[in-house]
Design a protein around this motif. Sequence first.
Motif, PDB file in Angstrom:
ATOM      1  N   ASP A   7       0.826  -1.219   0.000  1.00  0.00           N
ATOM      2  CA  ASP A   7       0.000   0.000   0.000  1.00  0.00           C
ATOM      3  C   ASP A   7       0.858   1.266   0.000  1.00  0.00           C
ATOM      4  O   ASP A   7       0.504   2.277  -0.618  1.00  0.00           O
ATOM      5  CB  ASP A   7      -0.923   0.011   1.226  1.00  0.00           C
ATOM      6  CG  ASP A   7      -2.057  -1.008   1.109  1.00  0.00           C
ATOM      7  OD1 ASP A   7      -2.340  -1.451  -0.025  1.00  0.00           O
ATOM      8  OD2 ASP A   7      -2.653  -1.357   2.141  1.00  0.00           O
ATOM      9  N   ASP A  39      -3.378  -6.114  -5.000  1.00  0.00           N
ATOM     10  CA  ASP A  39      -4.517  -6.929  -4.570  1.00  0.00           C
ATOM     11  C   ASP A  39      -4.145  -8.413  -4.567  1.00  0.00           C
ATOM     12  O   ASP A  39      -4.454  -9.137  -3.610  1.00  0.00           O
ATOM     13  CB  ASP A  39      -5.720  -6.696  -5.503  1.00  0.00           C
ATOM     14  CG  ASP A  39      -6.285  -5.283  -5.387  1.00  0.00           C
ATOM     15  OD1 ASP A  39      -5.956  -4.608  -4.376  1.00  0.00           O
ATOM     16  OD2 ASP A  39      -7.015  -4.839  -6.287  1.00  0.00           O
ATOM     17  N   GLN A  78      -2.507  -1.747  -9.130  1.00  0.00           N
ATOM     18  CA  GLN A  78      -3.555  -2.092  -8.164  1.00  0.00           C
ATOM     19  C   GLN A  78      -3.769  -3.608  -8.132  1.00  0.00           C
ATOM     20  O   GLN A  78      -3.888  -4.206  -7.056  1.00  0.00           O
ATOM     21  CB  GLN A  78      -4.850  -1.362  -8.530  1.00  0.00           C
ATOM     22  CG  GLN A  78      -5.974  -1.527  -7.502  1.00  0.00           C
ATOM     23  CD  GLN A  78      -5.640  -0.861  -6.175  1.00  0.00           C
ATOM     24  OE1 GLN A  78      -5.361   0.341  -6.120  1.00  0.00           O
ATOM     25  NE2 GLN A  78      -5.633  -1.641  -5.092  1.00  0.00           N
ATOM     26  N   LYS A 112      -1.727  -9.240  -1.705  1.00  0.00           N
ATOM     27  CA  LYS A 112      -2.374  -9.212  -0.388  1.00  0.00           C
ATOM     28  C   LYS A 112      -3.273 -10.430  -0.203  1.00  0.00           C
ATOM     29  O   LYS A 112      -3.383 -10.983   0.896  1.00  0.00           O
ATOM     30  CB  LYS A 112      -3.167  -7.911  -0.212  1.00  0.00           C
ATOM     31  CG  LYS A 112      -2.246  -6.698  -0.025  1.00  0.00           C
ATOM     32  CD  LYS A 112      -2.972  -5.374  -0.069  1.00  0.00           C
ATOM     33  CE  LYS A 112      -3.501  -4.960   1.272  1.00  0.00           C
ATOM     34  NZ  LYS A 112      -3.960  -3.550   1.249  1.00  0.00           N
TER      35      LYS A 112
END
Lengths: 515, 515
Positions: free
Chosen positions: B185, B504, B500, B507
């Motif tokens: 992030d 994603d 992004q 994670k």
Amino acid sequence: MTEAAARTRRTRGGGGAARRAERTSVSFDTAKYIERNIPNYEVLSEAALDMIEANAEQILEEVGVNFVNNPTALERWREAGATIEGERVRIPKGLARELCKTAPASFTQHARNPERNVVIGGNTLVCAPVYGPPFVRDAAGGRRYATMDDFQKFVKLGYMSKWLHHSGGTVCEPTDVAVNKRHLDMLLAHMTLSDKPFMGSVTDPSRAQDSVEMCEILFGKEFVQENTVMTSLININSPMTFDDIMMGALEVYAQNNQACIISPFIVGGAMAPVSVAGTLTQVLAELLAGVAYSQLIKPGAPVIAGAFVTSIDMNSGAPTFGTPEASHILYGAGQLARRLGLPFRSGGGLCGSKLPDAQSAYETAHTHNAALLGGVNFMLHACGWLEGGLVSSFEKFVVDADQLGILHHLARGVEVDENAQAMDAIREVGPGGHYLGCEHTQKNFKTAFWRTDVFDYKPFETWHDEGARDTQTLASARVEQMLATYQQPALDPEIAAKLQAYVDDKKASMPDAFV
Amino acid sequence: MTEAAARTRRTRGGGGAARRAERTSVSFDTAKYIERNIPNYEVLSEAALDMIEANAEQILEEVGVNFVNNPTALERWREAGATIEGERVRIPKGLARELCKTAPASFTQHARNPERNVVIGGNTLVCAPVYGPPFVRDAAGGRRYATMDDFQKFVKLGYMSKWLHHSGGTVCEPTDVAVNKRHLDMLLAHMTLSDKPFMGSVTDPSRAQDSVEMCEILFGKEFVQENTVMTSLININSPMTFDDIMMGALEVYAQNNQACIISPFIVGGAMAPVSVAGTLTQVLAELLAGVAYSQLIKPGAPVIAGAFVTSIDMNSGAPTFGTPEASHILYGAGQLARRLGLPFRSGGGLCGSKLPDAQSAYETAHTHNAALLGGVNFMLHACGWLEGGLVSSFEKFVVDADQLGILHHLARGVEVDENAQAMDAIREVGPGGHYLGCEHTQKNFKTAFWRTDVFDYKPFETWHDEGARDTQTLASARVEQMLATYQQPALDPEIAAKLQAYVDDKKASMPDAFV
């Protein structure tokens, strides 16, 4: 005369100094003036310095300077070889620089306590407090006109400040005393509430004379004639104007062998060109003329070449402090003063902020740093200056005075003897160990690092439980604690009585004047 | 590769840089990194430097350093000629210094907006914000654990700060995101909310690898292999210990041609001897070993020689900042790094204060000044650092960032061309006049003086009528105003989507870990 010779002479000279020392009890530890063991920082090349010097001489010869309302000064200049036209003095190239040569490169200003004597020039830095504000400020009372009571408190704080070497002059303007009498009360306060060196009055030649006479009571008439016991502030009305009041005071002091700071007072862009090189040219021209004039009065009279230069905020017209341009000018002016072989005054704890907040601290720290590294020998306004010099701040006084300890420690430079090399400590601790308990740390930790007397170093929780105090709050407490524990340094009661009588008689001899 | 060559090459290289430039709209004026036109300040003599260098080599040979849990590193050192005993690496005199020679004296870190590229080394100074605090503070919310929302705000403020050149790394620890995921992030924020250069993750070698892979999406795989796009912070566990996590990250970055700051983290008196010369000896020994190791991984890998050294308050054990001893170490370490021919990291806006008050400002200004004059090339923590690095302060961030403008102007040095000499202005104004209206002033005043965007320069009455705001209050308003007007720099939507998706996927691939 060297420092050592001065000491010998004073010891030989009938015991006056020795007697004064005996009568003086010292309650507070005061650090000796700073002696630099670090190099000066210089921003101008030799070629740039040569050019500025040539330009300054060109200006003196071509444009000249004005000595206002002062036929005697004009006559002195005429005799020395200058061209006079009305009040304009045009000085042929080389003349002013030649005249400056009789000014000493360094001198001792004596204090009534000989341990507080300061040497001004060479590698020294002497710090004196704020000078001139009509207002004072503290957290409890806010901003208000200064009084004699405030003045005395500042003198007491200065006396008790370890890293401050000089009691200063007009630490604030005591506006509750008549303008024509307040110099008497101010000098009496410096002489009786502190034992550090101080400054004389410059607001009128007669007040300079009073300052000399009070010093004759304090130090003895003969001592004053042979030694420098005051360093007073003579401002030049930039651009290139020398008024009769300031020159009159300079004449009194120089004739009496007392020191003067001869100092352009410049807001760049208003009283000097908006460029650094142009400002330095004008500063040098003014200094050459002013210092040369002091030597026309009395060759050998001690002087300090000053440069008080701020920048201007072109949006508001306000003077600004702690700016990079002011640092450039300080560094450059220091180089020019050293090439002239003169002690150098500049810097201070200067700021434009209305409060002793972060702004004031950033600006002050920049100016403090530049003053130390730029080779300043006499730093007026070293502590307590707020709001562009309109306000003397009690809290900022003690915080700035504490900060001067940083300059002392920086000036010491880096020791590289065997103990400092610490090779055995590194061997003892080795990879992954820690140094807190090792012998070298135990032996050296007490003197290794500068430590504040004001700032907060506590863990967050302790600090929070004690009220989460900011710097101003901590400083207010320190001011209160210092004033509560102040003890007056001893002074021969006979001298004290004579000083008081002098002040009383003088004040009784004239009506109050408030201009 | 020179700067010019790099530019040419990148332009030739298929238009990737040109395409990136087209896609990037710049809303805010950002100053180029600082190029010094002023000398470095040096406190150590040649003899002292020779001695410290000899002592450091002695320590490396006799005491050595530890490489912990790292058999590969030990093997690399053995092959290079060091003596290995357990995890201890003893390096024969001269070997480490010889290995350091392949490290470049200067390198370019590329930003996604080529106008934000920075050159690190030689006479440059690149400023990056605070790194690492678990807490944030602002006037409205007080002190609290940092979140990702805070992190993003700091990145936005950094993007909008004119005098800040670098977006930094962990501008605060986003404690609301799992430890093993927050680097994703954080990088995404730097890459998408700013177009300035940034730092990669060092908390695990796998996270360093993630950083490289995200850069490959942003810059293109080939570009990353050929150019430096990250500068990351590798701390040495002083004294003289190199742990496997940090060395693992260093290995990833060096192998991928990415830059690392190799930096002892020292509280003097605890992790190094209590003396300046002893600390410098240890700092140099650690740097020699660390930089040499980077070159064993990949000769030519870009590195910065760091020195993060504070002093300690021996009363409380707290680290202290802005002290004279810290300045001595910075100046000395800069001299040693230059003799090694390496870019130098030190300094910052360091302070120990709990609040953005006067204490924090004095301490910060001392550190800023020392960093500029001491020849620092990369200044981490240049803005926003509070409470010894425990807190990122919103108000202090914008005030410090404003202060960096002072360093820019100081670094320019003094111009001495005909316009700067201003001789015609001095002639025009003459004694007793003023410069406000003269032609030279009108022509130059807009660029002559640095001007704050935060501090108060108004007349007392105006300031009073506007609420008598202190620096913190003015800074709060500026933070609010900046965040309200922030505009995200444009980024190719395809790249943004890929980034992004990478975050994603990563994670989703692992459970949250909070250690």
